[in-house]
Write a protein that holds these residues in place. Structure first.
Motif, PDB file in Angstrom:
ATOM      1  N   SER A  19       0.819  -1.210   0.000  1.00 42.89           N
ATOM      2  CA  SER A  19       0.000   0.000   0.000  1.00 42.89           C
ATOM      3  C   SER A  19       0.851   1.257   0.000  1.00 42.89           C
ATOM      4  O   SER A  19       1.873   1.345   0.676  1.00 42.89           O
ATOM      5  CB  SER A  19      -0.904   0.003   1.226  1.00 42.89           C
ATOM      6  OG  SER A  19      -1.448   1.281   1.419  1.00 42.89           O
ATOM      7  N   ARG A  20       0.385   2.229  -0.751  1.00 44.90           N
ATOM      8  CA  ARG A  20       1.087   3.506  -0.805  1.00 44.90           C
ATOM      9  C   ARG A  20       1.130   4.172   0.568  1.00 44.90           C
ATOM     10  O   ARG A  20       2.011   4.976   0.859  1.00 44.90           O
ATOM     11  CB  ARG A  20       0.393   4.426  -1.815  1.00 44.90           C
ATOM     12  CG  ARG A  20       1.165   5.679  -2.144  1.00 44.90           C
ATOM     13  CD  ARG A  20       0.374   6.594  -3.041  1.00 44.90           C
ATOM     14  NE  ARG A  20      -0.210   5.888  -4.167  1.00 44.90           N
ATOM     15  CZ  ARG A  20      -1.131   6.392  -4.972  1.00 44.90           C
ATOM     16  NH1 ARG A  20      -1.568   7.621  -4.755  1.00 44.90           N
ATOM     17  NH2 ARG A  20      -1.617   5.688  -5.970  1.00 44.90           N
ATOM     18  N   LEU A  24       7.877   5.032   1.809  1.00 45.47           N
ATOM     19  CA  LEU A  24       8.966   5.741   2.477  1.00 45.47           C
ATOM     20  C   LEU A  24       8.743   7.246   2.360  1.00 45.47           C
ATOM     21  O   LEU A  24       8.451   7.744   1.271  1.00 45.47           O
ATOM     22  CB  LEU A  24      10.306   5.353   1.835  1.00 45.47           C
ATOM     23  CG  LEU A  24      10.732   3.898   2.078  1.00 45.47           C
ATOM     24  CD1 LEU A  24      11.834   3.489   1.113  1.00 45.47           C
ATOM     25  CD2 LEU A  24      11.190   3.732   3.529  1.00 45.47           C
ATOM     26  N   PRO A  25       8.889   7.997   3.460  1.00 46.64           N
ATOM     27  CA  PRO A  25       8.619   9.445   3.459  1.00 46.64           C
ATOM     28  C   PRO A  25       9.793  10.238   2.890  1.00 46.64           C
ATOM     29  O   PRO A  25      10.895   9.713   2.720  1.00 46.64           O
ATOM     30  CB  PRO A  25       8.435   9.757   4.945  1.00 46.64           C
ATOM     31  CG  PRO A  25       9.361   8.788   5.614  1.00 46.64           C
ATOM     32  CD  PRO A  25       9.283   7.512   4.799  1.00 46.64           C
ATOM     33  N   GLY A  91      13.555  12.545  -3.058  1.00 47.61           N
ATOM     34  CA  GLY A  91      12.383  11.673  -3.027  1.00 47.61           C
ATOM     35  C   GLY A  91      11.543  11.743  -4.298  1.00 47.61           C
ATOM     36  O   GLY A  91      10.405  11.296  -4.326  1.00 47.61           O
ATOM     37  N   HIS A  92      12.125  12.326  -5.356  1.00 49.12           N
ATOM     38  CA  HIS A  92      11.461  12.326  -6.656  1.00 49.12           C
ATOM     39  C   HIS A  92      12.230  11.405  -7.605  1.00 49.12           C
ATOM     40  O   HIS A  92      13.374  11.030  -7.335  1.00 49.12           O
ATOM     41  CB  HIS A  92      11.382  13.737  -7.225  1.00 49.12           C
ATOM     42  CG  HIS A  92      10.365  14.603  -6.531  1.00 49.12           C
ATOM     43  ND1 HIS A  92       9.356  15.278  -7.192  1.00 49.12           N
ATOM     44  CD2 HIS A  92      10.209  14.895  -5.209  1.00 49.12           C
ATOM     45  CE1 HIS A  92       8.621  15.951  -6.328  1.00 49.12           C
ATOM     46  NE2 HIS A  92       9.115  15.756  -5.115  1.00 49.12           N
ATOM     47  N   THR A 170       6.404   9.802  -3.124  1.00 49.32           N
ATOM     48  CA  THR A 170       5.483   9.581  -2.006  1.00 49.32           C
ATOM     49  C   THR A 170       4.032   9.763  -2.446  1.00 49.32           C
ATOM     50  O   THR A 170       3.120   9.645  -1.637  1.00 49.32           O
ATOM     51  CB  THR A 170       5.759  10.563  -0.834  1.00 49.32           C
ATOM     52  OG1 THR A 170       5.425  11.891  -1.252  1.00 49.32           O
ATOM     53  CG2 THR A 170       7.208  10.496  -0.400  1.00 49.32           C
ATOM     54  N   VAL A 171       3.849  10.019  -3.727  1.00 55.70           N
ATOM     55  CA  VAL A 171       2.505  10.311  -4.220  1.00 55.70           C
ATOM     56  C   VAL A 171       1.950   9.180  -5.087  1.00 55.70           C
ATOM     57  O   VAL A 171       0.756   8.901  -5.103  1.00 55.70           O
ATOM     58  CB  VAL A 171       2.514  11.631  -5.031  1.00 55.70           C
ATOM     59  CG1 VAL A 171       1.192  11.834  -5.763  1.00 55.70           C
ATOM     60  CG2 VAL A 171       2.776  12.810  -4.097  1.00 55.70           C
ATOM     61  N   GLY A 172       2.820   8.500  -5.822  1.00 54.55           N
ATOM     62  CA  GLY A 172       2.373   7.467  -6.739  1.00 54.55           C
ATOM     63  C   GLY A 172       2.170   8.026  -8.115  1.00 54.55           C
ATOM     64  O   GLY A 172       2.258   9.234  -8.296  1.00 54.55           O
TER      65      GLY A 172
END
Length: 224
Positions: A19-20, A24-25, A91-92, A170-172
């Motif tokens: 699950s999203r 990881l933050p 994180g991108h 972190t968004v999907g």
DNA sequence: GGGACGATCGAT
DNA sequence: TCGATCGTCCCC
């Protein structure tokens, strides 16, 4: 933070949960790049595409250390349309095309605004294996562990293309969730693969992998 | 406009 | 070990 503790319950070891909500933050990626690289070994890369969901456990990753690192696309502080994502938020996704044929996936990491990233080099398929086989047009009987063995192959199997360039992980629909090592597994390090032109930087032990794992890529000597 | 160069892959 | 293959980058 997560990670790499042997014996930890893994998403595919009982009740798969990619699950999203568990992803990881940003704080995970906003740490020293080599820490992130090592900690990503064992974590799961997940892609929720229209055709279906695929996921794989990272068994091999490399750190690319920015302007001073002659092995990095951002060497010398070079910024082009292609490398721009590495200069953006951590994180991108930094996705690039190599040899005009193969997509490669990185997570942008490190201390802003250093253009650093982690190249994901190999996955152990964990979900959506039949979809992976379709995408790579694998011949019947192709070993599952070969489907994501290499940075270009894993992107093809996971459906990762330039359309996901710069995406917030972190968004999907593309994201990573914590994983870990299984009993008996460990993390080894070696020089990075195929950057001979990087002079002394080519020898830096910035590749992390699970030695002996059947999904690890590269020459035989660097798989064990 | 043109040429050189790949963070690869798959066949040999 | 080697060649395919073509987008990106940089120079002319």
């Amino acid at each position: 933070m997560t990670l790499s503790s042997p014996g930890r319950s893994l998403p595919d070891a009982g009740h798969p949960d990619f699950s999203r909500d568990l992803c990881l933050p940003h704080s995970f990626y906003e740490r020293p790049t080599l820490d992130v690289t090592r900690d990503l070994v064992g974590a799961y890369l997940v892609h929720e595409a229209e055709e279906g969901m695929t996921a794989g456990r990272i068994v091999e990753a490399e750190g690319y250390m920015g302007p001073e690192d002659l092995g990095a696309h951002s060497r010398g502080g070079k910024m082009t349309e292609r490398t721009r994502a590495m200069y953006g938020p951590r994180g991108h996704a930094y996705v690039f095309l190599i040899y005009g044929a193969h997509w490669c996936f990185n997570a942008v990491t490190g201390r802003f605004p250093l253009p650093q990233a982690v190249l994901v080099r190999a996955l152990e398929p964990a979900a959506g294996q039949s979809l992976m086989s379709e995408r790579v047009a694998a011949r019947p009987g192709t070993a599952e562990m070969k489907l994501c063995q290499g940075p270009g192959k894993l992107c093809r199997a996971m459906g990762i293309t330039g359309a996901l360039y710069g995406l917030d992980l972190t968004v999907g629909p593309l994201y990573l969730v914590p994983g870990g090592l299984r009993p008996g597994e460990r993390i080894a390090e070696s020089p990075r693969i195929n950057i001979d032109y990087a002079k002394e930087w080519a020898a830096k032990p910035w590749r992390y992998y699970i030695p002996g794992h059947p999904a690890v890529s590269g020459p035989a000597a660097l798989r064990k």
